[in-house]
Design an enzyme around this catalytic site. Sequence first.
Site, mmCIF file in Angstrom:
data_model
loop_
_atom_site.group_PDB
_atom_site.id
_atom_site.type_symbol
_atom_site.label_atom_id
_atom_site.label_comp_id
_atom_site.label_asym_id
_atom_site.label_seq_id
_atom_site.Cartn_x
_atom_site.Cartn_y
_atom_site.Cartn_z
ATOM 1 C CG HIS A 85 41.666 36.816 41.228
ATOM 2 N ND1 HIS A 85 42.534 37.560 41.992
ATOM 3 C CD2 HIS A 85 42.433 36.022 40.439
ATOM 4 C CE1 HIS A 85 43.788 37.234 41.667
ATOM 5 N NE2 HIS A 85 43.754 36.321 40.735
ATOM 6 C CG HIS A 126 33.692 35.555 36.617
ATOM 7 N ND1 HIS A 126 33.931 35.393 35.252
ATOM 8 C CD2 HIS A 126 33.806 36.887 36.867
ATOM 9 C CE1 HIS A 126 34.195 36.580 34.725
ATOM 10 N NE2 HIS A 126 34.108 37.500 35.683
ATOM 11 C CG HIS A 150 33.133 40.951 39.215
ATOM 12 N ND1 HIS A 150 34.502 41.013 39.294
ATOM 13 C CD2 HIS A 150 32.836 40.395 38.014
ATOM 14 C CE1 HIS A 150 35.024 40.533 38.162
ATOM 15 N NE2 HIS A 150 34.031 40.137 37.381
ATOM 16 C CD GLU A 197 34.205 43.865 37.485
ATOM 17 O OE1 GLU A 197 34.222 43.277 36.394
ATOM 18 O OE2 GLU A 197 35.226 44.061 38.164
ATOM 19 C CG HIS A 225 31.296 39.657 34.226
ATOM 20 N ND1 HIS A 225 32.395 40.259 34.796
ATOM 21 C CD2 HIS A 225 30.359 40.626 34.087
ATOM 22 C CE1 HIS A 225 32.149 41.552 34.964
ATOM 23 N NE2 HIS A 225 30.913 41.802 34.542
ATOM 24 C CB THR A 232 36.710 43.931 34.654
ATOM 25 O OG1 THR A 232 36.376 42.670 35.265
ATOM 26 C CG2 THR A 232 35.672 44.314 33.625
ATOM 27 C CB THR A 233 40.545 40.563 36.521
ATOM 28 O OG1 THR A 233 40.544 39.515 35.549
ATOM 29 C CG2 THR A 233 39.201 40.604 37.203
HETATM 30 N N1 LIG Z 1 35.802 40.045 34.593
HETATM 31 S S1 LIG Z 1 35.881 39.627 33.060
HETATM 32 O O1 LIG Z 1 36.242 40.758 32.270
HETATM 33 O O2 LIG Z 1 34.667 38.959 32.649
HETATM 34 C C1 LIG Z 1 37.131 38.473 32.869
HETATM 35 N N2 LIG Z 1 38.409 38.661 33.157
HETATM 36 C C2 LIG Z 1 39.167 37.535 32.861
HETATM 37 C C3 LIG Z 1 40.545 37.390 33.037
HETATM 38 F F1 LIG Z 1 41.263 38.414 33.497
HETATM 39 C C4 LIG Z 1 41.180 36.190 32.710
HETATM 40 F F2 LIG Z 1 42.500 36.051 32.890
HETATM 41 C C5 LIG Z 1 40.455 35.157 32.224
HETATM 42 F F3 LIG Z 1 41.082 34.004 31.934
HETATM 43 C C6 LIG Z 1 39.090 35.293 32.054
HETATM 44 F F4 LIG Z 1 38.364 34.281 31.591
HETATM 45 C C7 LIG Z 1 38.463 36.484 32.371
HETATM 46 S S2 LIG Z 1 36.816 36.932 32.263
HETATM 47 ZN ZN LIG Z 2 34.131 39.495 35.502
#
Ligand SMILES: NS(=O)(=O)c1nc2c(F)c(F)c(F)c(F)c2s1
Ligand SMILES: [Zn+2]
Length: 259
Positions: A62, A92, A94, A104, A117, A197-198
């Site tokens: 992803h 990570h 996007h 995002e 992020h 957000t995922t």
């Molecule tokens: N894009 S995000 O909101 O920063 C974000 N999503 C996730 C997620 F869905 C996970 F399953 C996870 F283990 C994370 F560490 C993050 S971190």
């Molecule tokens: Zn993210």
Amino acid sequence: NHWGYGKEDGPYLWHTNYPIAKGNRQSPIDILPHEALHDPSLGPIILKYDRCTSSNITNNGHSVVVEFDDSDDRSVIQGGPLDNPYRLKQFHFHWGGKGCCGSEHTVEGNSYASELHLVHWNGVKYKTFGEASTAPDGLAVLGIFLEAGDDHRWLHMITDALYMVKFKGSVTNFKGFNPKCLLPSSLHYWTYLGSLTTPPLHESVAWIVLKEPIVVSEKQLSKFRMLLFTGEEEDQRIRMENNFRPPQPLQGRKVRSSN
Ligand SMILES: NS(=O)(=O)c1nc2c(F)c(F)c(F)c(F)c2s1
Ligand SMILES: [Zn+2]
């Protein structure tokens, strides 16, 4: 529960397996600076990344993720809207396709080329990231916009490693990287309560979005787009791009501004 960013498995379909997608504190959102409440009680964000310990870099199908050893409080974010120090777990990105969109969060409907992020969890109240990730005060994610322009002098440390994690499921050693080098000069921010957000889209995130973007070059951005959503064993090679969720309804939430 396979999900992705394509026509058949993208953000508009996530609610079928993850009903919380239609919840009342979903992320990302469109930020309207003039409607943000300036809150003088919001102190500065404090990043204590000095004893930083990145461990590896991985392609999880992803995004590309740099993971940290979070077995103690050596790298934390605190202050701002946070009551406790939150431990850095991973960061990570996007990003979009050639030239367009990618972030995002948006600001008055405008997207940046990418969004970084930095994911932290409340190690004071919870024992593991997994436990914290389902708690309303479990996570704090620092969002940093990436704007296309000149080369970023330190981002090459990451983009030079991307060829090693081209395929979904690949991981390689990535020690000693301190993400402090990816911060803009100002730590002024917007903050609001939201979600991952995922999928699984847990509503467990205190979002802290920096107002000032960092500048990276198109060449550096293009290296992210040579990553693949697909694994080495798969026939189809699908380029990893446009891995962003569009803005979600504010549902009456207030966005506060540090200043
Ligand atoms: N894009 S995000 O909101 O920063 C974000 N999503 C996730 C997620 F869905 C996970 F399953 C996870 F283990 C994370 F560490 C993050 S971190
Ligand atoms: Zn993210």
